[in-house]
Design a protein around this motif. Structure first.
Motif, mmCIF file in Angstrom:
data_model
loop_
_atom_site.group_PDB
_atom_site.id
_atom_site.type_symbol
_atom_site.label_atom_id
_atom_site.label_comp_id
_atom_site.label_asym_id
_atom_site.label_seq_id
_atom_site.Cartn_x
_atom_site.Cartn_y
_atom_site.Cartn_z
ATOM 1 N N GLU A 133 4.776 -1.029 12.595
ATOM 2 C CA GLU A 133 5.133 -2.442 12.761
ATOM 3 C C GLU A 133 5.499 -3.065 11.414
ATOM 4 O O GLU A 133 6.477 -3.814 11.311
ATOM 5 C CB GLU A 133 3.977 -3.213 13.391
ATOM 6 N N LEU A 134 4.733 -2.730 10.380
ATOM 7 C CA LEU A 134 5.000 -3.253 9.047
ATOM 8 C C LEU A 134 6.363 -2.788 8.554
ATOM 9 O O LEU A 134 7.138 -3.577 8.001
ATOM 10 C CB LEU A 134 3.903 -2.806 8.070
ATOM 11 N N SER A 135 6.684 -1.537 8.802
ATOM 12 C CA SER A 135 7.981 -0.995 8.401
ATOM 13 C C SER A 135 9.116 -1.726 9.115
ATOM 14 O O SER A 135 10.132 -2.047 8.512
ATOM 15 C CB SER A 135 8.043 0.499 8.708
ATOM 16 N N GLU A 136 8.948 -1.994 10.406
ATOM 17 C CA GLU A 136 9.968 -2.730 11.169
ATOM 18 C C GLU A 136 10.139 -4.148 10.634
ATOM 19 O O GLU A 136 11.261 -4.640 10.516
ATOM 20 C CB GLU A 136 9.595 -2.759 12.653
ATOM 21 N N VAL A 137 9.036 -4.798 10.306
ATOM 22 C CA VAL A 137 9.095 -6.159 9.757
ATOM 23 C C VAL A 137 9.801 -6.147 8.404
ATOM 24 O O VAL A 137 10.652 -6.992 8.127
ATOM 25 C CB VAL A 137 7.678 -6.772 9.640
ATOM 26 N N GLN A 138 9.467 -5.167 7.558
ATOM 27 C CA GLN A 138 10.112 -5.069 6.245
ATOM 28 C C GLN A 138 11.610 -4.825 6.388
ATOM 29 O O GLN A 138 12.418 -5.391 5.654
ATOM 30 C CB GLN A 138 9.458 -3.973 5.408
ATOM 31 N N THR A 139 12.003 -4.004 7.353
ATOM 32 C CA THR A 139 13.421 -3.748 7.601
ATOM 33 C C THR A 139 14.116 -5.027 8.072
ATOM 34 O O THR A 139 15.218 -5.344 7.627
ATOM 35 C CB THR A 139 13.595 -2.626 8.655
ATOM 36 N N ALA A 140 13.470 -5.762 8.962
ATOM 37 C CA ALA A 140 14.049 -7.017 9.455
ATOM 38 C C ALA A 140 14.184 -8.042 8.330
ATOM 39 O O ALA A 140 15.199 -8.744 8.229
ATOM 40 C CB ALA A 140 13.192 -7.586 10.593
ATOM 41 N N ILE A 141 13.193 -8.112 7.457
ATOM 42 C CA ILE A 141 13.250 -9.039 6.322
ATOM 43 C C ILE A 141 14.403 -8.672 5.398
ATOM 44 O O ILE A 141 15.156 -9.537 4.955
ATOM 45 C CB ILE A 141 11.910 -9.059 5.561
ATOM 46 N N LYS A 165 -9.780 14.859 4.243
ATOM 47 C CA LYS A 165 -8.491 14.847 4.936
ATOM 48 C C LYS A 165 -7.465 14.059 4.121
ATOM 49 O O LYS A 165 -6.328 14.486 3.949
ATOM 50 C CB LYS A 165 -8.652 14.236 6.321
ATOM 51 N N GLN A 166 -7.874 12.914 3.600
ATOM 52 C CA GLN A 166 -6.960 12.096 2.799
ATOM 53 C C GLN A 166 -6.575 12.832 1.523
ATOM 54 O O GLN A 166 -5.435 12.783 1.094
ATOM 55 C CB GLN A 166 -7.608 10.751 2.465
ATOM 56 N N PHE A 167 -7.503 13.541 0.934
ATOM 57 C CA PHE A 167 -7.229 14.286 -0.292
ATOM 58 C C PHE A 167 -6.174 15.367 -0.045
ATOM 59 O O PHE A 167 -5.234 15.517 -0.819
ATOM 60 C CB PHE A 167 -8.526 14.916 -0.830
ATOM 61 N N PHE A 168 -6.314 16.105 1.066
ATOM 62 C CA PHE A 168 -5.400 17.210 1.322
ATOM 63 C C PHE A 168 -4.125 16.793 2.066
ATOM 64 O O PHE A 168 -3.058 17.365 1.836
ATOM 65 C CB PHE A 168 -6.111 18.324 2.107
ATOM 66 N N ASP A 169 -4.226 15.818 2.957
ATOM 67 C CA ASP A 169 -3.075 15.432 3.786
ATOM 68 C C ASP A 169 -2.355 14.186 3.284
ATOM 69 O O ASP A 169 -1.324 13.817 3.817
ATOM 70 C CB ASP A 169 -3.527 15.175 5.233
ATOM 71 N N GLY A 170 -2.908 13.509 2.323
ATOM 72 C CA GLY A 170 -2.303 12.263 1.855
ATOM 73 C C GLY A 170 -2.952 11.078 2.534
ATOM 74 O O GLY A 170 -3.801 11.232 3.413
ATOM 75 N N PRO A 171 -2.566 9.871 2.140
ATOM 76 C CA PRO A 171 -3.182 8.669 2.704
ATOM 77 C C PRO A 171 -3.007 8.602 4.216
ATOM 78 O O PRO A 171 -1.972 8.973 4.753
ATOM 79 C CB PRO A 171 -2.427 7.514 2.037
ATOM 80 N N VAL A 172 -4.054 8.155 4.873
ATOM 81 C CA VAL A 172 -4.025 7.987 6.320
ATOM 82 C C VAL A 172 -3.176 6.756 6.619
ATOM 83 O O VAL A 172 -3.368 5.691 6.025
ATOM 84 C CB VAL A 172 -5.452 7.813 6.878
ATOM 85 N N ALA A 173 -2.240 6.913 7.530
ATOM 86 C CA ALA A 173 -1.352 5.797 7.879
ATOM 87 C C ALA A 173 -2.138 4.702 8.587
ATOM 88 O O ALA A 173 -3.006 4.973 9.406
ATOM 89 C CB ALA A 173 -0.230 6.292 8.775
ATOM 90 N N SER A 174 -1.802 3.510 8.249
ATOM 91 C CA SER A 174 -2.415 2.355 8.898
ATOM 92 C C SER A 174 -1.949 2.308 10.344
ATOM 93 O O SER A 174 -0.811 2.675 10.639
ATOM 94 C CB SER A 174 -1.977 1.081 8.156
ATOM 95 N N PRO A 175 -2.788 1.825 11.253
ATOM 96 C CA PRO A 175 -2.352 1.737 12.650
ATOM 97 C C PRO A 175 -1.165 0.774 12.813
ATOM 98 O O PRO A 175 -0.447 0.826 13.777
ATOM 99 C CB PRO A 175 -3.587 1.240 13.402
ATOM 100 N N HIS A 176 -0.943 -0.091 11.814
ATOM 101 C CA HIS A 176 0.150 -1.057 11.887
ATOM 102 C C HIS A 176 1.303 -0.691 10.950
ATOM 103 O O HIS A 176 2.192 -1.500 10.726
ATOM 104 C CB HIS A 176 -0.365 -2.454 11.538
ATOM 105 N N ALA A 177 1.295 0.537 10.431
ATOM 106 C CA ALA A 177 2.314 0.946 9.460
ATOM 107 C C ALA A 177 3.708 0.879 10.058
ATOM 108 O O ALA A 177 4.650 0.434 9.402
ATOM 109 C CB ALA A 177 2.028 2.353 8.952
#
Length: 162
Positions: free
Chosen positions: A54-62, A40-52
């Protein structure tokens, strides 16, 4: 066991089989689940982290905070520069008669410096100058911290201490 999945049979070289076993142990997966995840990862790309998200929101806030800090640092630098004696502000030595014929020390300032001194904007200075020389003389004297009257000559503003 009934499943909609298709069964595959394959042979792995021993080094890759060892890596598969390590991956299974690391992620607590069965051999079948590990292979499905890898394919699945090979064909669909990396599996998103369950906290991806939240991490994106934190990076935006930073990033937003970093922008605010940079903006505040620029404002502090400007305020520090304004509190320093201006290079454009000069004290001319000697006596010079003012409009009323009195002598006094002549001080010369640029428009921006005079605006700061009088607590107004440069635009307000220009508007007052346009009202005429007598008007500007009285107007500036009322706003000057030392009660000095100012007049415009060329691109400079002059005050004569009374």
């Amino acid at each position: 066991m009934a499943t909609k999945n298709i069964r595959i049979v394959g042979y792995l070289p021993p080094p890759y089989h060892e890596k598969l076993r390590e991956y299974m142990d690391e992620h607590d997966l069965s051999e079948s689940a590990a292979l499905v995840k890898m394919v699945k990862q090979f064909f669909d790309g990396p599996v998103a982290s369950p906290h991806a998200e939240e991490l994106s929101e934190v990076q935006t806030a930073i990033a937003a905070l970093q922008n605010q800090v940079e903006h505040l640092q620029q404002r502090v630098s400007l305020l520090e520069a304004e509190s320093q004696p201006s290079r454009r502000q000069t004290r001319l030595v000697g006596k010079s008669p003012n409009r009323s014929g009195h002598s006094g020390n002549l001080t010369r300032q640029g428009q921006a410096d005079l605006a700061r001194r009088l607590g107004v904007t440069s635009k307000t200075i220009l508007e007052a100058v346009e009202q005429g020389e007598d008007y500007f003389h009285k107007w500036s004297q009322q706003r000057d911290p030392a009660g000095r009257a100012w007049q415009k000559r060329g691109s400079w503003f002059y005050s004569v201490g009374e």
